[in-house]
Design a protein around this motif. Structure first.
Motif, short mmCIF file in Angstrom:
data_model
loop_
_atom_site.label_atom_id
_atom_site.label_comp_id
_atom_site.label_asym_id
_atom_site.label_seq_id
_atom_site.Cartn_x
_atom_site.Cartn_y
_atom_site.Cartn_z
N PRO A 103 4.55 7.13 -2.60
CA PRO A 103 5.76 7.91 -2.95
C PRO A 103 6.65 8.22 -1.76
CG PRO A 103 3.83 8.79 -4.09
CD PRO A 103 3.33 7.78 -3.10
N HIS A 104 6.11 8.05 -0.54
CA HIS A 104 6.87 8.36 0.68
C HIS A 104 7.26 7.09 1.43
CE1 HIS A 104 5.69 12.67 0.34
NE2 HIS A 104 4.59 12.16 -0.18
N CYS A 105 7.21 5.93 0.75
CA CYS A 105 7.43 4.67 1.46
C CYS A 105 8.83 4.56 2.05
CB CYS A 105 7.15 3.49 0.52
SG CYS A 105 8.26 3.40 -0.89
N ALA A 106 9.79 5.31 1.51
CA ALA A 106 11.14 5.27 2.08
C ALA A 106 11.18 5.81 3.50
CB ALA A 106 12.10 6.06 1.20
N ARG A 107 10.14 6.56 3.87
CA ARG A 107 10.09 7.14 5.22
C ARG A 107 9.16 6.37 6.15
NH1 ARG A 107 8.15 12.46 5.72
NH2 ARG A 107 7.07 12.52 3.72
N TRP A 108 8.54 5.28 5.68
CA TRP A 108 7.63 4.52 6.54
C TRP A 108 8.36 3.99 7.76
CZ3 TRP A 108 4.26 0.89 2.99
CH2 TRP A 108 3.46 1.69 2.18
N GLU A 109 7.76 4.21 8.91
CA GLU A 109 8.32 3.67 10.16
C GLU A 109 7.30 2.79 10.87
OE1 GLU A 109 11.12 5.25 13.75
OE2 GLU A 109 9.49 6.55 13.12
N HIS A 110 6.07 3.28 10.98
CA HIS A 110 4.97 2.51 11.58
C HIS A 110 3.79 2.58 10.61
CE1 HIS A 110 7.03 2.48 15.53
NE2 HIS A 110 7.42 3.68 15.16
N VAL A 111 3.44 1.47 10.03
CA VAL A 111 2.39 1.47 9.01
C VAL A 111 1.40 0.35 9.29
CG1 VAL A 111 1.87 1.27 6.56
CG2 VAL A 111 3.95 2.42 7.29
N ARG A 112 0.13 0.69 9.28
CA ARG A 112 -0.93 -0.30 9.44
C ARG A 112 -1.89 -0.14 8.27
NH1 ARG A 112 -6.20 -0.16 11.83
NH2 ARG A 112 -6.87 -2.25 12.41
N LEU A 113 -1.93 -1.14 7.40
CA LEU A 113 -2.79 -1.10 6.22
C LEU A 113 -3.78 -2.25 6.27
CD1 LEU A 113 -0.08 -0.43 3.49
CD2 LEU A 113 -1.47 1.25 4.69
N VAL A 114 -5.02 -1.96 5.96
CA VAL A 114 -6.05 -2.98 5.86
C VAL A 114 -6.56 -2.93 4.42
CG1 VAL A 114 -8.23 -3.85 6.77
CG2 VAL A 114 -6.66 -2.62 8.26
N ILE A 115 -5.95 -3.73 3.56
CA ILE A 115 -6.23 -3.66 2.13
C ILE A 115 -6.21 -5.06 1.54
CG2 ILE A 115 -5.36 -1.32 1.79
CD1 ILE A 115 -2.72 -2.42 1.05
N ASP A 116 -6.68 -5.17 0.31
CA ASP A 116 -6.68 -6.45 -0.38
C ASP A 116 -5.26 -6.87 -0.74
OD1 ASP A 116 -9.41 -6.55 -0.25
OD2 ASP A 116 -9.68 -5.53 -2.19
N SER A 117 -5.07 -8.19 -0.82
CA SER A 117 -3.72 -8.71 -1.08
C SER A 117 -3.17 -8.27 -2.43
CB SER A 117 -3.74 -10.24 -1.00
OG SER A 117 -4.66 -10.76 -1.95
N ASP A 118 -4.05 -8.12 -3.43
CA ASP A 118 -3.53 -7.73 -4.74
C ASP A 118 -3.08 -6.29 -4.79
OD1 ASP A 118 -5.96 -6.53 -4.52
OD2 ASP A 118 -6.81 -7.30 -6.39
N GLN A 119 -3.39 -5.51 -3.74
CA GLN A 119 -2.92 -4.13 -3.69
C GLN A 119 -1.55 -4.02 -3.03
OE1 GLN A 119 -6.12 -2.40 -1.46
NE2 GLN A 119 -7.31 -1.89 -3.27
N LEU A 120 -1.07 -5.12 -2.46
CA LEU A 120 0.18 -5.08 -1.71
C LEU A 120 1.43 -5.29 -2.56
CD1 LEU A 120 -0.83 -7.01 1.50
CD2 LEU A 120 -0.03 -4.67 1.40
N SER A 121 1.23 -5.65 -3.81
CA SER A 121 2.38 -6.00 -4.63
C SER A 121 3.35 -4.85 -4.82
CB SER A 121 1.91 -6.51 -5.99
OG SER A 121 1.14 -5.51 -6.64
N SER A 122 2.87 -3.61 -4.66
CA SER A 122 3.73 -2.46 -4.90
C SER A 122 4.30 -1.88 -3.63
CB SER A 122 2.93 -1.36 -5.63
OG SER A 122 1.82 -0.98 -4.85
N ILE A 123 4.03 -2.51 -2.48
CA ILE A 123 4.46 -1.94 -1.21
C ILE A 123 5.91 -2.30 -0.93
CG2 ILE A 123 4.16 -1.98 1.29
CD1 ILE A 123 1.24 -2.26 0.88
N GLU A 124 6.75 -1.31 -0.89
CA GLU A 124 8.13 -1.48 -0.49
C GLU A 124 8.53 -0.25 0.31
OE1 GLU A 124 10.56 -2.02 -3.84
OE2 GLU A 124 9.77 -3.99 -4.37
N GLY A 125 9.24 -0.46 1.39
CA GLY A 125 9.66 0.69 2.18
C GLY A 125 10.23 0.27 3.51
N PRO A 126 11.07 1.09 4.11
CA PRO A 126 11.65 0.78 5.42
C PRO A 126 10.64 1.02 6.52
CG PRO A 126 12.44 2.90 4.65
CD PRO A 126 11.58 2.34 3.56
N CYS A 127 10.27 -0.02 7.26
CA CYS A 127 9.29 0.11 8.33
C CYS A 127 9.90 -0.44 9.62
CB CYS A 127 8.01 -0.67 8.03
SG CYS A 127 7.26 -0.31 6.45
N ARG A 128 9.42 0.06 10.74
CA ARG A 128 9.76 -0.51 12.04
C ARG A 128 8.62 -1.38 12.55
NH1 ARG A 128 14.35 1.71 14.01
NH2 ARG A 128 14.93 3.74 13.25
#
Length: 385
Positions: A159-184
Motif C-alpha cells: 500500500p506504500h509502494c508509491a513511496r518506495w525509494e530503495h527496496v530489496r525483496l527476496v521473493i518468488d517470481s509469482d509474488q512480483l506481479s503486483s509490485i509497482e512503485g517509484p524506486c531509486r
C-alpha cells in the motif's frame, strides 16, 4: 490533699515543657519548609542543557543516531528508533513526530517475537514515516525462517509502494506481479523473473542477478547505475544497449567459457566507469566483449586480462580509438598474458595503470559494489613501482 496539689504542679510543669518543645519544633519545621521551598525553587530553575535545545535540533540528532539512510536500523535495541521513545516523555514525542526516523524498515523476523508482532511493528513504522520515501530490505532466504509467509510482508508494504525509494525483496517470481512503485534502487535476487517494473519512475540504480531479459522489465533509459550478474555476455547486451544514460556499469560473468558475443555495438555516451568481473577464472577468456562498447566519456576501466584475449593491447586500443575516450585509470585484474611494462608502453597517455592478480571475491560483488582496488595495498601492483 497535698498529693493532689503535688501531682497537679508536676503535670502543669510538664505541659509547659511540652508546649515549649512543641513551639521549638514548629519553628524548626517552618525553617525546614522554607529551606525545602528554596531548594525546590533552585531545582526547578535548573534544566538539563540537552532539554533546552529546540525540538528540530533534537530531531536531527536522533536521525544521526541511526545507520545512514538507506541502510535499515534494527527493529529493537540501541540502534532502533524505538529506543529513542523510551528515554523520557519529551524525547518520545519528538521521536514519534520525526517521520525520517521510521523511513528505513527491515523485513525480517526478530528473535522472541511472533510473525504477527513483526508485521504489526512494520505497519506502525510505515504509519509513523508519514510521506517520507521508504527504504525496505528483506532478509536473504537463508536468514528467513522457512515458515515465514513472505507474501505477508508484501501485503504490509505494497500500500506504500508509491513511496518506495530503495527496496530489496527476496521473493518468488509469482509474488512480483503486483509490485509497482517509484524506486531509486531495486535489488533483485531471484533468477528467471520476467515481471515488468517499468513504472518505477524514480529508479536510478539497479542490480539484476541471472535474469531473463524482457524489453520492459525496467525503465532502462533512466538508470544511472547498473550491475548485471549473468552467465554469458550476450545475456546482458540488450539491457546495456537500452541503458543509454548509464554513468556506472558493472558486469559480472558467472558462467563457464563462452565465446558467444553480441553482434551489435553497445553505445553508452555518458558512461564514466566500466567494471568487468569474471567469477570463474578461465584460460579460454572472453573474446570480443570489450570491443562491442562505444564509450566516449569513459574514465575508469577495470577488466580481467582474459576478457581481452588473444591480444589485450589491440582490444583496448580498439575501444579507445572507436570511442575517442580519454581514460584516466585502468585496472587489469587476474592472471596476465602480458607484462606490466608492455601495457604501460602501449598506453603512455593513461595516467594510472594498476594490476591486481588476486581473484575478486564474488560475495563483494553481490550488491553491485565496485571492485576497485587501492593501488597502494599489498595485493596490487601499481604503475608507481
Amino acid at each position: 490533699m497535698r498529693d493532689i496539689e503535688t501531682e497537679t504542679f508536676i503535670l502543669e510543669k510538664s505541659i509547659h515543657a511540652l508546649e515549649k518543645n512543641l513551639s521549638e519544633k514548629r519553628r524548626s519545621l517552618r525553617a525546614l519548609r522554607s529551606e525545602h521551598a528554596l531548594t525546590q525553587d533552585r531545582l526547578d530553575a535548573n534544566t538539563y542543557p540537552v532539554l533546552t535545545l529546540p525540538n528540530e535540533i533534537i530531531s536531527d540528532i536522533f536521525v544521526h543516531v541511526l545507520p545512514v539512510y538507506p541502510l535499515c536500523p534494527q527493529l529493537s535495541g540501541p540502534l532502533s528508533p524505538n529506543f529513542l521513545t523510551q528515554i523520557c516523555r519529551k524525547w518520545r514525542q519528538i521521536a514519534l513526530h520525526t517521520p525520517t526516523l521510521w523511513r528505513a524498515i527491515p523485513l525480517y523476523c526478530m528473535p522472541k517475537a511472533t510473525f504477527e508482532q513483526h508485521i504489526s511493528i512494520i505497519e506502525c513504522w510505515l504509519s509513523r514515516s508519514g510521506n517520507c520515501p521508504l527504504s525496505s530490505h528483506m532478509a536473504d532466504d537463508a536468514d528467513m525462517p522457512s515458515e515465514v509467509p513472505t507474501e505477508d510482508f508484501l501485503v504490509a508494504i505494497l500500500p506504500h509502494c508509491a513511496r518506495w525509494e530503495h527496496v530489496r525483496l527476496v521473493i518468488d517470481s509469482d509474488q512480483l506481479s503486483s509490485i509497482e512503485g517509484p524506486c531509486r534502487h531495486f535489488w533483485w535476487g531471484q533468477p528467471s523473473i520476467s515481471v515488468a517494473i517499468s513504472v518505477a519512475l524514480q529508479l536510478r540504480t539497479a542490480t539484476l542477478w541471472d535474469f531473463r531479459y524482457p524489453p520492459h522489465l525496467l525503465p532502462w533509459s533512466q538508470l544511472a547505475s547498473l550491475t548485471l550478474v549473468v552467465k554469458k555476455p550476450e545475456e546482458c547486451a540488450h539491457a546495456l544497449r537500452q541503458s543509454i544514460n548509464l554513468v556506472y556499469c558493472e558486469v559480472i560473468l558467472l558462467g563457464d567459457d563462452d565465446d558467444s558475443q553480441p553482434d551489435f555495438e553497445i553505445k553508452l555516451d555518458r558512461l564514466e566507469t566500466l567494471i568487468m568481473v569474471r567469477w570463474l577464472i578461465s584460460e579460454a577468456g572472453v573474446t570480443g566483449f570489450l570491443e562491442t562498447f562505444v564509450v566516449p566519456s569513459l574514465r575508469f576501466l577495470q577488466i580481467p586480462d582474459e576478457f581481452m584475449t588473444p591480444d589485450p593491447i589491440a582490444a583496448l586500443k580498439t575501444v579507445i580509438l572507436k570511442s575517442g575516450c580519454k581514460l584516466l585509470e585502468v585496472l587489469i585484474t587476474g592472471p596476465r598474458s602480458l607484462s606490466k611494462v608492455s601495457y604501460r608502453q602501449a598506453f603512455p597517455s593513461i595516467p594510472k595503470f594498476s594490476f591486481n592478480a588476486v581473484k575478486v571475491d564474488f560475495e563483494d560483488k553481490k550488491y553491485g559494489w565496485a571492485a576497485r582496488s587501492d593501488s597502494n595495498s599489498s595485493d596490487v601492483e601499481s604503475s608507481s613501482e
